[in-house]
Enzyme design. Structure first.
Site, mmCIF file in Angstrom:
data_model
loop_
_atom_site.group_PDB
_atom_site.id
_atom_site.type_symbol
_atom_site.label_atom_id
_atom_site.label_comp_id
_atom_site.label_asym_id
_atom_site.label_seq_id
_atom_site.Cartn_x
_atom_site.Cartn_y
_atom_site.Cartn_z
ATOM 1 N N TRP A 199 0.907 -1.115 0.021
ATOM 2 C CA TRP A 199 -0.044 -0.128 -0.104
ATOM 3 C C TRP A 199 0.771 1.337 0.010
ATOM 4 O O TRP A 199 1.565 1.487 1.007
ATOM 5 C CB TRP A 199 -0.752 -0.012 1.441
ATOM 6 C CG TRP A 199 -2.088 -0.831 1.488
ATOM 7 C CD1 TRP A 199 -3.513 -0.406 1.522
ATOM 8 C CD2 TRP A 199 -2.283 -2.289 0.944
ATOM 9 N NE1 TRP A 199 -4.153 -1.493 1.580
ATOM 10 C CE2 TRP A 199 -3.748 -2.526 1.460
ATOM 11 C CE3 TRP A 199 -1.315 -3.245 0.912
ATOM 12 C CZ2 TRP A 199 -4.057 -3.854 1.236
ATOM 13 C CZ3 TRP A 199 -1.678 -4.544 0.855
ATOM 14 C CH2 TRP A 199 -2.928 -4.837 1.112
ATOM 15 N N VAL A 236 1.667 -3.097 -6.405
ATOM 16 C CA VAL A 236 1.735 -1.912 -5.834
ATOM 17 C C VAL A 236 0.407 -1.302 -6.004
ATOM 18 O O VAL A 236 -0.431 -1.281 -6.907
ATOM 19 C CB VAL A 236 2.707 -0.690 -6.475
ATOM 20 C CG1 VAL A 236 2.405 0.507 -5.543
ATOM 21 C CG2 VAL A 236 4.084 -1.579 -6.565
ATOM 22 N N LYS A 237 -0.503 -1.085 -4.427
ATOM 23 C CA LYS A 237 -1.583 -0.398 -4.533
ATOM 24 C C LYS A 237 -1.416 1.005 -4.327
ATOM 25 O O LYS A 237 -0.621 1.443 -3.392
ATOM 26 C CB LYS A 237 -2.407 -1.048 -3.066
ATOM 27 C CG LYS A 237 -3.546 -0.455 -2.951
ATOM 28 C CD LYS A 237 -4.262 -0.818 -1.550
ATOM 29 C CE LYS A 237 -5.532 -0.206 -1.314
ATOM 30 N NZ LYS A 237 -5.835 -0.430 0.018
ATOM 31 N N GLN A 238 -1.919 1.707 -4.937
ATOM 32 C CA GLN A 238 -2.173 3.213 -4.935
ATOM 33 C C GLN A 238 -3.582 3.854 -5.190
ATOM 34 O O GLN A 238 -4.237 3.234 -6.003
ATOM 35 C CB GLN A 238 -1.161 3.815 -6.163
ATOM 36 C CG GLN A 238 -0.718 5.269 -5.998
ATOM 37 C CD GLN A 238 -0.454 5.762 -4.990
ATOM 38 O OE1 GLN A 238 -1.055 6.048 -4.064
ATOM 39 N NE2 GLN A 238 0.891 5.748 -4.569
#
Length: 350
Positions: A199, A236-238
């Site tokens: 995150w 990848v969390k964005q």
């Protein structure tokens, strides 16, 4: 199938027909059924990590597409159990969290040490599990904003998880420590064969200036994505970017004029594509967050985010409150609508 164009409303033509010019789709490593063979085979990831990543890709309604739909429920710590589950008290029981992910056709369910450990023997063989290792605990007074490790990587491995997740608050005073902690945790997770998901959030009051919140600026969030890939986040969390020019407006750091004049534009798909480009041109999968629940507009907002993510070259959506703060049937419908975007041949890469 979901009527995607209808849900997009007046934005349908702009979002479904746009073509990116700054970073062309031919230059990206795009999701697909062969993503592990085509992209991860070049990396230093072990066969165990590659097997678990393929397991993640193969589960649920999006199985075999290379896209992911993940249900994350760590808000019981991040926002308090009452704030998170009172709208739908069934989710005070961890089994209902896992049932929503399972019945909703998700690739993976992500939650806390307590939630997953309480039901792991019933669900670890039914749906891929991801343990969120750290959290911003909200009972502390006065409030503080820091990510604290609640679990060890070995605990995730022992309960049958195939992945671990973590948060770094880039830009915060504590971020250097968080980077070191999570870099070490991710290395250990890879040693044990697990997938790593970060995150990659921004947090600093200075990122708000003149009434504009640059926590969602494409240039700043994209650099956070780049840092996440640097510490070997596989996914990848964005947050979906909403504006640009954070470096210039705040007057710090380093950037280049071409970022704004050639590589991006004001179009939301261009802003998201810059995030994908910073994820080593898609070698690390970019998933965008679904955001909080607002009620009636949730379905349309979730589909819009999915369309932008997919057309930008992203790998999927991770949506929690919009799904679990509703009755089970409505939560499943929302998750399925998001998945329909990635299954639709009419939603192409821009």
């Amino acid at each position: 199938m979901t009527d995607i164009a209808k849900l997009l409303g007046d934005e349908a033509d702009s979002l479904l027909s746009y073509t990116c010019s700054g970073f062309k789709k031919e230059d990206l490593y795009l999701p697909g059924p062969d993503f592990v063979d085509r992209v991860f085979a070049d990396s230093d990831r072990s066969p165990h990590v590659m097997r678990n990543l393929q397991t993640l890709f193969n589960h649920g309604r999006l199985g075999g597409t290379g896209y992911v739909s993940i249900l994350p429920v760590d808000q019981g710590i991040e926002h308090s159990a009452g704030a998170s589950f009172a709208p739908n008290p069934a989710y005070f029981d961890p089994k209902n969290i896992l049932e929503l992910a399972l019945q909703g056709g998700c690739n993976c369910a992500c939650s806390t040490l307590g939630v997953l450990s309480s039901v792991a023997r019933r669900y670890a063989h039914k749906i891929p599990l991801m343990l969120k290792l750290n959290h911003n605990e909200s009972l502390t007074l006065p409030a503080m904003y820091d990510q604290t490790l609640f679990a060890q990587v070995e605990q995730a491995h022992d309960m049958g998880c195939i992945a671990v997740g973590a948060t770094v608050y880039f830009g915060s005073p504590e971020c250097r420590r968080q980077i070191q902690e999570i870099s070490e945790a991710f290395e250990r997770a890879h040693e044990l064969g697990m997938v790593t998901v970060l995150w990659s959030y921004l947090r600093n009051p200075a990122f708000k200036k003149d009434g504009v919140d640059y926590h969602v600026a494409s240039d700043l969030t994209s650099q956070a994505v780049h840092l996440a890939a640097t510490i070997k986040a596989d996914i990848v969390k964005q947050k979906l970017p909403e504006n640009n020019g954070g470096y210039k407006a705040i007057g710090f750091g380093h950037t280049h004029e071409k970022v704004y004049s050639e590589l991006t534009s004001d179009h939301p798909i261009d802003l998201a594509r810059y995030q994908v480009a910073n994820a080593f041109m898609g070698r690390a999968g970019l998933i965008n967050s679904g955001g909080g629940s607002k009620g009636q507009s949730d379905l349309g907002e979730a589909v819009r985010t999915a369309v932008i993510n997919k057309r930008a070259g992203g790998m999927g959506l991770i949506s929690g409150r919009k799904a679990f703060q509703k009755p089970l049937k409505e939560g499943i419908e929302l998750l399925n609508a998001v998945q329909d975007v990635y299954l639709s041949k009419d939603v192409s890469i821009a």
